[in-house]
Scaffold this motif. Structure first.
Motif, PDB file in Angstrom:
ATOM      1  N   LEU A 122       0.835  -1.211   0.000  1.00 37.69           N
ATOM      2  CA  LEU A 122       0.000   0.000   0.000  1.00 37.69           C
ATOM      3  C   LEU A 122       0.868   1.259   0.000  1.00 37.69           C
ATOM      4  N   ASP A 123       1.977   1.234   0.730  1.00 40.40           N
ATOM      5  CA  ASP A 123       2.898   2.369   0.736  1.00 40.40           C
ATOM      6  C   ASP A 123       3.518   2.558  -0.647  1.00 40.40           C
ATOM      7  N   VAL A 124       3.960   1.474  -1.257  1.00 35.87           N
ATOM      8  CA  VAL A 124       4.515   1.555  -2.615  1.00 35.87           C
ATOM      9  C   VAL A 124       3.453   2.089  -3.576  1.00 35.87           C
ATOM     10  N   THR A 125       2.235   1.595  -3.449  1.00 40.39           N
ATOM     11  CA  THR A 125       1.134   2.057  -4.307  1.00 40.39           C
ATOM     12  C   THR A 125       0.927   3.556  -4.153  1.00 40.39           C
ATOM     13  N   ASP A 126       0.896   4.033  -2.913  1.00 45.68           N
ATOM     14  CA  ASP A 126       0.716   5.470  -2.681  1.00 45.68           C
ATOM     15  C   ASP A 126       1.850   6.266  -3.295  1.00 45.68           C
ATOM     16  N   ARG A 127       3.079   5.820  -3.068  1.00 47.42           N
ATOM     17  CA  ARG A 127       4.236   6.576  -3.578  1.00 47.42           C
ATOM     18  C   ARG A 127       4.244   6.595  -5.105  1.00 47.42           C
ATOM     19  N   MET A 128       4.016   5.441  -5.739  1.00 55.27           N
ATOM     20  CA  MET A 128       4.024   5.393  -7.204  1.00 55.27           C
ATOM     21  C   MET A 128       2.898   6.213  -7.802  1.00 55.27           C
ATOM     22  N   THR A 129       1.732   6.193  -7.162  1.00 53.99           N
ATOM     23  CA  THR A 129       0.553   6.852  -7.721  1.00 53.99           C
ATOM     24  C   THR A 129       0.546   8.342  -7.421  1.00 53.99           C
ATOM     25  N   ARG A 130       0.841   8.710  -6.199  1.00 49.03           N
ATOM     26  CA  ARG A 130       0.793  10.125  -5.800  1.00 49.03           C
ATOM     27  C   ARG A 130       2.071  10.880  -6.125  1.00 49.03           C
ATOM     28  N   ASP A 131       3.210  10.285  -5.766  1.00 49.27           N
ATOM     29  CA  ASP A 131       4.483  10.992  -5.830  1.00 49.27           C
ATOM     30  C   ASP A 131       5.293  10.665  -7.085  1.00 49.27           C
ATOM     31  N   ILE A 132       4.963   9.620  -7.763  1.00 52.54           N
ATOM     32  CA  ILE A 132       5.678   9.067  -8.913  1.00 52.54           C
ATOM     33  C   ILE A 132       7.002   8.449  -8.468  1.00 52.54           C
ATOM     34  N   GLU A 133       7.835   9.211  -7.798  1.00 49.00           N
ATOM     35  CA  GLU A 133       9.121   8.705  -7.329  1.00 49.00           C
ATOM     36  C   GLU A 133       8.939   7.919  -6.033  1.00 49.00           C
ATOM     37  N   VAL A 134       9.660   6.804  -5.963  1.00 44.10           N
ATOM     38  CA  VAL A 134       9.593   5.937  -4.782  1.00 44.10           C
ATOM     39  C   VAL A 134      10.965   5.978  -4.113  1.00 44.10           C
ATOM     40  N   PRO A 135      11.007   6.266  -2.816  1.00 46.65           N
ATOM     41  CA  PRO A 135      12.300   6.313  -2.125  1.00 46.65           C
ATOM     42  C   PRO A 135      13.059   4.989  -2.237  1.00 46.65           C
ATOM     43  N   ASP A 136      14.379   5.100  -2.343  1.00 44.52           N
ATOM     44  CA  ASP A 136      15.226   3.909  -2.459  1.00 44.52           C
ATOM     45  C   ASP A 136      14.972   2.915  -1.333  1.00 44.52           C
ATOM     46  N   ILE A 137      14.828   3.408  -0.126  1.00 42.85           N
ATOM     47  CA  ILE A 137      14.661   2.509   1.029  1.00 42.85           C
ATOM     48  C   ILE A 137      13.359   1.704   0.918  1.00 42.85           C
ATOM     49  N   LEU A 138      12.328   2.304   0.361  1.00 43.01           N
ATOM     50  CA  LEU A 138      11.058   1.595   0.182  1.00 43.01           C
ATOM     51  C   LEU A 138      11.192   0.540  -0.914  1.00 43.01           C
ATOM     52  N   MET A 139      11.869   0.874  -2.010  1.00 42.63           N
ATOM     53  CA  MET A 139      12.070  -0.112  -3.072  1.00 42.63           C
ATOM     54  C   MET A 139      12.976  -1.246  -2.596  1.00 42.63           C
ATOM     55  N   PHE A 190      10.055  -9.356  -1.552  1.00 45.14           N
ATOM     56  CA  PHE A 190       9.455 -10.099  -2.672  1.00 45.14           C
ATOM     57  C   PHE A 190      10.458 -10.592  -3.713  1.00 45.14           C
ATOM     58  N   ASP A 191      11.711 -10.341  -3.615  1.00 43.86           N
ATOM     59  CA  ASP A 191      12.773 -10.610  -4.581  1.00 43.86           C
ATOM     60  C   ASP A 191      12.577  -9.736  -5.823  1.00 43.86           C
ATOM     61  N   ALA A 192      13.503  -9.839  -6.770  1.00 41.32           N
ATOM     62  CA  ALA A 192      13.474  -8.953  -7.943  1.00 41.32           C
ATOM     63  C   ALA A 192      12.195  -9.154  -8.769  1.00 41.32           C
ATOM     64  N   ARG A 193      11.836 -10.399  -9.012  1.00 39.60           N
ATOM     65  CA  ARG A 193      10.623 -10.666  -9.789  1.00 39.60           C
ATOM     66  C   ARG A 193       9.393 -10.104  -9.079  1.00 39.60           C
ATOM     67  N   GLY A 194       9.269 -10.349  -7.801  1.00 40.43           N
ATOM     68  CA  GLY A 194       8.122  -9.861  -7.047  1.00 40.43           C
ATOM     69  C   GLY A 194       8.051  -8.350  -7.022  1.00 40.43           C
ATOM     70  N   ALA A 195       9.204  -7.691  -6.887  1.00 41.65           N
ATOM     71  CA  ALA A 195       9.221  -6.227  -6.902  1.00 41.65           C
ATOM     72  C   ALA A 195       8.732  -5.696  -8.250  1.00 41.65           C
ATOM     73  N   VAL A 196       9.197  -6.328  -9.331  1.00 35.40           N
ATOM     74  CA  VAL A 196       8.735  -5.934 -10.667  1.00 35.40           C
ATOM     75  C   VAL A 196       7.229  -6.149 -10.785  1.00 35.40           C
ATOM     76  N   GLU A 197       6.740  -7.267 -10.279  1.00 35.74           N
ATOM     77  CA  GLU A 197       5.315  -7.575 -10.405  1.00 35.74           C
ATOM     78  C   GLU A 197       4.445  -6.640  -9.571  1.00 35.74           C
ATOM     79  N   VAL A 198       4.904  -6.270  -8.371  1.00 36.22           N
ATOM     80  CA  VAL A 198       4.147  -5.295  -7.573  1.00 36.22           C
ATOM     81  C   VAL A 198       4.117  -3.958  -8.300  1.00 36.22           C
ATOM     82  N   ALA A 199       5.287  -3.485  -8.747  1.00 32.34           N
ATOM     83  CA  ALA A 199       5.342  -2.190  -9.432  1.00 32.34           C
ATOM     84  C   ALA A 199       4.530  -2.215 -10.725  1.00 32.34           C
ATOM     85  N   ALA A 200       4.574  -3.316 -11.457  1.00 32.87           N
ATOM     86  CA  ALA A 200       3.797  -3.427 -12.699  1.00 32.87           C
ATOM     87  C   ALA A 200       2.297  -3.426 -12.411  1.00 32.87           C
TER      88      ALA A 200
END
Length: 181
Positions: free
Chosen positions: A123-140, A147-157
């Protein structure tokens, strides 16, 4: 009921050249062609690509269904896409998201204890991507670690794809919900 969709939907079965595409949409979507896809059928290449992308996001990732549906509901709230929220609330329920979580997702930060660590993270990633566009490095980094690399890509996608969906729905004034995914 009269609708002001800003462009006319393509009534399924009225354009023979779309028969294969309509069959593919029906196959992936369970029979009916929702108004979203009827609008998309005005551009067959976009409708086809859209269906392939959203099918991958909905059905072919490793993201647990309840997390995916929370992401979708949150994107819908942030983008004021009532159609998307109404269409996905039943899918969220089917995935095991509680009525209380569905009800409070609009102000989820006020009910942190209700959500698991994974739910708060997406939900935090969703808020940052949707509202702020940029996501802090620590959150990513937290996302990638959890979630590993694949999971991170799938959440962001998933966040990105449903931002596309909700913004399209709002742009074309698609606000009434019937069966949709």
């Amino acid at each position: 009921m009269s609708h002001d969709f800003r462009i006319p939907p393509v009534v399924p079965g009225t354009k023979p050249e779309l028969a294969d595409l309509e069959a593919a949409i029906r196959s992936e979507r369970g029979g009916e062609i929702a108004v979203l896809y009827q609008i998309l059928l005005n551009s067959p290449p976009i409708a086809s690509g859209w269906e392939q992308m959203l099918t991958a996001v909905r059905n072919r990732t490793g993201i647990p269904a309840e997390l995916r549906e929370l992401i979708i509901l949150r994107v819908a709230v942030l983008n004021r896409a009532s159609f998307e929220f109404a269409a996905h609330a039943p899918h969220a329920r089917e995935a095991g998201v509680s009525e209380e979580k569905i009800r409070v997702v609009e102000n989820w930060q006020d009910s942190l204890a209700l959500f698991s660590d994974d739910e708060r993270l997406v939900l935090d990633v969703t808020d940052r991507m949707t509202r702020d566009i940029e996501v802090p490095d620590i959150l990513m980094e937290s996302l990638r670690t959890r979630f590993d690399a694949r999971g991170a890509v799938e959440v962001a996608a998933t966040v990105a794809a449903y931002n596309m969906v909700s913004r399209f729905l709002v742009a074309f004034n698609i606000i009434h919900c019937e069966t949709s995914r």
